[in-house]
Write a protein that holds these residues in place. Sequence first.
Motif, PDB file in Angstrom:
ATOM      1  N   VAL A 109     -15.137  27.887   6.709  1.00  0.00           N
ATOM      2  CA  VAL A 109     -15.018  26.597   6.067  1.00  0.00           C
ATOM      3  C   VAL A 109     -15.283  25.293   6.989  1.00  0.00           C
ATOM      4  O   VAL A 109     -14.928  25.322   8.046  1.00  0.00           O
ATOM      5  N   ALA A 110     -15.863  24.397   6.524  1.00  0.00           N
ATOM      6  CA  ALA A 110     -16.343  23.224   7.316  1.00  0.00           C
ATOM      7  C   ALA A 110     -15.273  21.989   7.186  1.00  0.00           C
ATOM      8  O   ALA A 110     -14.510  21.995   6.152  1.00  0.00           O
ATOM      9  N   PRO A 111     -15.026  21.275   8.230  1.00  0.00           N
ATOM     10  CA  PRO A 111     -14.056  20.317   8.188  1.00  0.00           C
ATOM     11  C   PRO A 111     -14.464  19.307   6.855  1.00  0.00           C
ATOM     12  O   PRO A 111     -15.702  19.071   6.608  1.00  0.00           O
ATOM     13  N   LYS A 112     -13.498  18.730   6.118  1.00  0.00           N
ATOM     14  CA  LYS A 112     -13.940  17.736   5.301  1.00  0.00           C
ATOM     15  C   LYS A 112     -14.214  16.338   5.810  1.00  0.00           C
ATOM     16  O   LYS A 112     -15.006  15.755   5.166  1.00  0.00           O
ATOM     17  N   TYR A 113     -13.676  16.108   6.716  1.00  0.00           N
ATOM     18  CA  TYR A 113     -14.006  14.867   7.496  1.00  0.00           C
ATOM     19  C   TYR A 113     -14.527  14.991   8.798  1.00  0.00           C
ATOM     20  O   TYR A 113     -13.802  15.889   9.702  1.00  0.00           O
ATOM     21  N   TRP A 114     -15.426  14.477   9.299  1.00  0.00           N
ATOM     22  CA  TRP A 114     -15.988  14.665  10.524  1.00  0.00           C
ATOM     23  C   TRP A 114     -15.683  13.541  11.535  1.00  0.00           C
ATOM     24  O   TRP A 114     -16.021  13.569  12.759  1.00  0.00           O
ATOM     25  N   ARG A 115     -15.306  12.308  11.090  1.00  0.00           N
ATOM     26  CA  ARG A 115     -14.770  11.501  11.941  1.00  0.00           C
ATOM     27  C   ARG A 115     -13.797  10.705  11.517  1.00  0.00           C
ATOM     28  O   ARG A 115     -13.671  10.142  10.285  1.00  0.00           O
ATOM     29  N   VAL A 116     -12.686  10.660  12.127  1.00  0.00           N
ATOM     30  CA  VAL A 116     -11.224  10.386  11.782  1.00  0.00           C
ATOM     31  C   VAL A 116     -10.559   9.410  12.727  1.00  0.00           C
ATOM     32  O   VAL A 116     -10.812   9.732  14.208  1.00  0.00           O
ATOM     33  N   VAL A 117      -9.755   8.638  12.344  1.00  0.00           N
ATOM     34  CA  VAL A 117      -8.841   7.791  13.307  1.00  0.00           C
ATOM     35  C   VAL A 117      -7.423   8.410  12.831  1.00  0.00           C
ATOM     36  O   VAL A 117      -6.942   8.576  11.676  1.00  0.00           O
ATOM     37  N   LEU A 118      -6.641   8.803  14.011  1.00  0.00           N
ATOM     38  CA  LEU A 118      -5.405   9.212  13.862  1.00  0.00           C
ATOM     39  C   LEU A 118      -4.536   8.195  14.359  1.00  0.00           C
ATOM     40  O   LEU A 118      -4.605   7.772  15.500  1.00  0.00           O
ATOM     41  N   LYS A 119      -3.377   7.791  13.452  1.00  0.00           N
ATOM     42  CA  LYS A 119      -2.554   6.753  13.830  1.00  0.00           C
ATOM     43  C   LYS A 119      -1.366   7.458  14.106  1.00  0.00           C
ATOM     44  O   LYS A 119      -0.606   7.966  13.271  1.00  0.00           O
ATOM     45  N   LEU A 120      -0.893   7.357  15.266  1.00  0.00           N
ATOM     46  CA  LEU A 120       0.341   7.732  15.878  1.00  0.00           C
ATOM     47  C   LEU A 120       1.317   6.715  16.169  1.00  0.00           C
ATOM     48  O   LEU A 120       1.112   5.774  17.058  1.00  0.00           O
ATOM     49  N   SER A 121       2.472   6.691  15.752  1.00  0.00           N
ATOM     50  CA  SER A 121       3.297   5.527  15.969  1.00  0.00           C
ATOM     51  C   SER A 121       3.923   5.777  17.336  1.00  0.00           C
ATOM     52  O   SER A 121       3.870   7.034  17.663  1.00  0.00           O
ATOM     53  N   GLY A 122       4.396   4.899  17.849  1.00  0.00           N
ATOM     54  CA  GLY A 122       5.163   5.198  19.160  1.00  0.00           C
ATOM     55  C   GLY A 122       6.390   5.947  18.964  1.00  0.00           C
ATOM     56  O   GLY A 122       6.490   7.311  19.841  1.00  0.00           O
TER      57      GLY A 122
END
Length: 246
Positions: free
Chosen positions: A2-15
């Motif tokens: 199975v291929a990833p659905k999203y190939w470019r992502v931004v991950l937002k991590l709170s402090g």
Amino acid sequence: MVAPKYWRVVLKLSGEALAGSFGYGIDPDVVNAIARQIKEVVEHGVQLAVVVGGGNIWRGVAGSAKGMDRATADYMGMLATVMNALALQDALQTHGVDTRTQTAIEMKEIAEPYIMRRAIRHMEKGRVVIFAAGTGNPYFSTDTTAALRAAEIEAQVILMAKRVDGVYDCDPLIHPGAIKFEELSFIEMINRGLGVMDATAASLCMDNKIPVIVFDLNQHGNIKKVVFGEKIGTYIGGEFDGQGDS
Ligand code: GTP
């Protein structure tokens, strides 16, 4: 496979996500666990950029509420995000994930300055790019940074990591009967005052058609699940493409 659905992502991590059970500061065990989750998706060729918050060290809004000049308090918050970025970079490198940190305020001895095209190039080479120091401007949140950077690097989605497994109609930590949304539009989120992200961030996402998926970071493997299109958490952006299955 199975291929990833999203190939470019931004991950937002709170402090706060880096603070773990300490409630403040940086918990190395938690940062390592996040690094392992990130490694799982980067190994599948997903291009991933991270925007880190700084609330585990300093909250600009809280400082200004106590009488401090807002811009000064916000600049201190931006410096806090750089500390978090360096901790995450260190953990990622330890796990064998090539990483570059870019700061919106130049501090060349510590990290690269933010250059959009260079960030994209790094990701194309399989490096995780960590965006630190917010937008470089006071009065803008790190949620807005995530929206801005996602638009600039043409990310397909923002993965909004939280300590709860989605967006609820009221705080599930306080109200046990809170109802979780599977999907939501940005307009609905703003109108209901759900507090997922501030209005500046939400309108940037809406105007640029960038969906946001809110999910629970504490469940190991969740970043991978979201990237592979598994329906966990809450999908915000229903006004763009229905179920988010495009
Ligand atoms: P390529 O050009 O794809 O090879 O990327 P690269 O990042 O490996 O090459 P570069 O020669 O630009 O950088 C080598 C190392 O120096 C990397 O670890 C960068 O993160 C780091 N680096 C590059 N520019 C800066 C900077 O302005 N400040 C700091 N502190 N480090 C930098």
